[in-house]
Motif scaffolding. Structure first.
Motif, mmCIF file in Angstrom:
data_model
loop_
_atom_site.group_PDB
_atom_site.id
_atom_site.type_symbol
_atom_site.label_atom_id
_atom_site.label_comp_id
_atom_site.label_asym_id
_atom_site.label_seq_id
_atom_site.Cartn_x
_atom_site.Cartn_y
_atom_site.Cartn_z
ATOM 1 N N UNK A 191 0.607 -1.178 -0.125
ATOM 2 C CA UNK A 191 0.253 0.048 -0.228
ATOM 3 C C UNK A 191 0.751 1.200 -0.124
ATOM 4 N N UNK A 192 2.162 1.259 0.093
ATOM 5 C CA UNK A 192 3.423 2.300 -0.526
ATOM 6 C C UNK A 192 5.041 1.846 -0.560
ATOM 7 N N UNK A 193 5.393 2.638 -0.765
ATOM 8 C CA UNK A 193 6.324 2.520 -1.530
ATOM 9 C C UNK A 193 7.458 2.275 0.220
ATOM 10 N N UNK A 194 7.968 0.718 -0.564
ATOM 11 C CA UNK A 194 9.002 0.100 0.743
ATOM 12 C C UNK A 194 10.432 0.244 0.828
ATOM 13 N N UNK A 195 10.777 1.586 1.307
ATOM 14 C CA UNK A 195 12.593 1.577 1.328
ATOM 15 C C UNK A 195 13.741 0.771 0.873
ATOM 16 N N UNK A 196 13.359 -0.194 1.877
ATOM 17 C CA UNK A 196 14.373 -1.470 1.359
ATOM 18 C C UNK A 196 13.955 -1.890 0.413
ATOM 19 N N UNK A 197 12.707 -2.431 -0.068
ATOM 20 C CA UNK A 197 13.202 -2.911 -1.485
ATOM 21 C C UNK A 197 12.831 -2.711 -2.296
ATOM 22 N N UNK A 198 13.137 -0.705 -2.711
ATOM 23 C CA UNK A 198 12.802 -0.173 -3.611
ATOM 24 C C UNK A 198 14.561 0.082 -4.212
ATOM 25 N N UNK A 199 15.001 0.007 -2.996
ATOM 26 C CA UNK A 199 16.912 0.733 -3.350
ATOM 27 C C UNK A 199 17.181 -1.205 -3.989
ATOM 28 N N UNK A 200 16.409 -1.984 -3.650
ATOM 29 C CA UNK A 200 17.062 -3.509 -4.250
ATOM 30 C C UNK A 200 16.539 -3.238 -5.333
ATOM 31 N N UNK A 201 15.140 -3.805 -5.678
ATOM 32 C CA UNK A 201 15.167 -3.152 -6.948
ATOM 33 C C UNK A 201 15.843 -2.356 -7.609
ATOM 34 N N UNK A 202 16.253 -1.458 -7.740
ATOM 35 C CA UNK A 202 16.921 -0.229 -8.375
ATOM 36 C C UNK A 202 17.699 -0.971 -8.585
#
Ligand code: KG4
Ligand code: ZN
Length: 359
Positions: A44-55
């Motif tokens: 339901x929103x951006x999870x920072x740690x998941x975001x960095x890993x996906x980048x």
């Protein structure tokens, strides 16, 4: 110019070239975006740690694709621009290190770009130079900020949200109505056909005592008015009002027509608040044009109402192409070209800055 953007949940790279034509200085050669929306939707929103890993997973492929789409090789690049901040620091670092690596290995100048300068320059990338001075509203999931642009490339913060960003309000309201993520496009769609006066939702009022000065940079003429914070926004009260409506239902779900009415009423309140402040500020500063950029500038009602109000007030309103509203790297490349031509480049020690001030 190769542009790189990774400040939140889009991994993006783009190639933008200079045209030499003053009325349309830049041309987009490619604009590649790997969106992480599907990854974060579950939460339901951006999870920072998941975001960095996906980048990290996406960045190399996105860069290669941007060059391929532009029909060029690495050696054809002239410079590299990258978002330095603001944003999520772990996300920013991925794009920044990738951009540094490309620039260092090809011996190219590196330009560090403020994310919101990118959103502002998306207006010029799409429309050509705006009549100046301009008042520009940047309205996204992370920001609701009003800028005075007295000259090209000069941005003065004159107002901002005190609490939630407008896009954040969309996302939170959609979540509490069970409409999914991200909320902006869904509420925009569900609103269609709804009665925007069915629910009387509050507009914020910032009282005189609340108008304390915030952190501001250079003060252009007429800045005193803005210093009183008349140009600030607030959206948390509106979100709470919707929450109260939901709670009052005691678990009884909204019918489709009720949902359309509620979304339309919410949207009217947000758009009204955004445009009232923006047009007021344009009046104070004698603006010759108004620009509206950022993810929420994709909103159909905001676009339509802004243009209608502009016609009424006799002030032209500019918005970016839909493809340039949400986070992208073409806008970063454009802002990078602006900085490069002003003689501003970054050293190899440039670091990500989650709360980078504009300027
Ligand atoms: O600029 P952006 O991609 O990211 C930030 O820098 O924050 O903006 C994303 C935001 C989200 O909150 C999303 O709900 C909102 O823009 N948004 C919209 C629409 N499309 C995206 N809000 C209202 N109406 C839309 N059509
Ligand atoms: Zn953005």
């Amino acid at each position: 110019m190769l542009g790189v953007e990774s400040s939140c949940d889009e991994t993006a790279a783009a190639v933008v070239e200079e045209t030499g034509a003053p009325d349309k200085p830049w041309r987009v050669r490619s604009n590649v975006i790997a969106s992480q929306v599907a990854l974060h939707r579950e939460w339901g929103g951006v999870v920072p740690e998941l975001a960095s890993r996906q980048h990290l997973r996406d960045i190399c492929g996105v860069l290669e694709r941007a060059l391929a789409d532009a029909g060029i090789g690495w050696r054809d690049l002239g410079a590299v621009a990258v978002t330095q901040g603001p944003g999520l620091v772990g996300s920013l670092l991925v794009g920044l290190q990738a951009a540094k690596s490309v620039a260092l290995s090809l011996d190219l100048p590196l330009v560090a770009v403020h994310h919101l300068a990118g959103h502002i320059e998306s207006l010029i990338l799409h429309n050509g130079p705006l009549p100046l001075p301009a008042v520009v509203l940047v309205v996204s999931g992370g920001h609701t900020s009003l800028y005075l642009m007295p000259a090209d490339g000069e941005y003065h913060l004159i107002g901002r949200t005190r609490d939630d960003a407008a896009g954040e309000a969309y996302d939170k309201v959609a979540k509490l109505l069970g409409l999914g993520y991200p909320g902006g496009p869904v509420i925009d769609r569900v609103s269609k056909g709804g009665n925007d006066r069915a629910y009387d939702l509050p507009r914020f009022k910032i009282t005189h005592k609340d108008r304390t000065p915030g952190p501001v940079g250079v003060r252009p003429p007429g800045f005193e008015k803005a210093l009183e914070h008349r140009a600030d926004f607030s959206f948390s009260g509106l979100k709470t009002a919707v929450l109260r409506l939901v709670q009052a239902r005691d678990g009884r779900p909204f019918s489709d027509p009720e949902m359309a009415d509620l979304c339309a009423s919410f949207q009217r309140a947000v758009v009204d608040a955004l445009l009232t402040r923006t047009f007021e500020a344009a009046g104070w500063f004698g603006a010759k044009s108004i620009g509206i950029a950022g993810g929420v500038s994709a909103n159909s009602r905001l676009r339509a109402d802004a243009i209608a109000r502009g016609e009424q007030a006799g002030i032209p309103v500019f918005v970016p192409a839909l493809s340039l509203t949400t986070d992208n790297a073409a806008m970063i490349a454009a802002a990078g070209l602006r900085r490069l031509r002003a003689g501003v480049t970054a050293g190899w020690d440039v670091n990500a800055n989650a709360s980078l001030p504009i300027g």
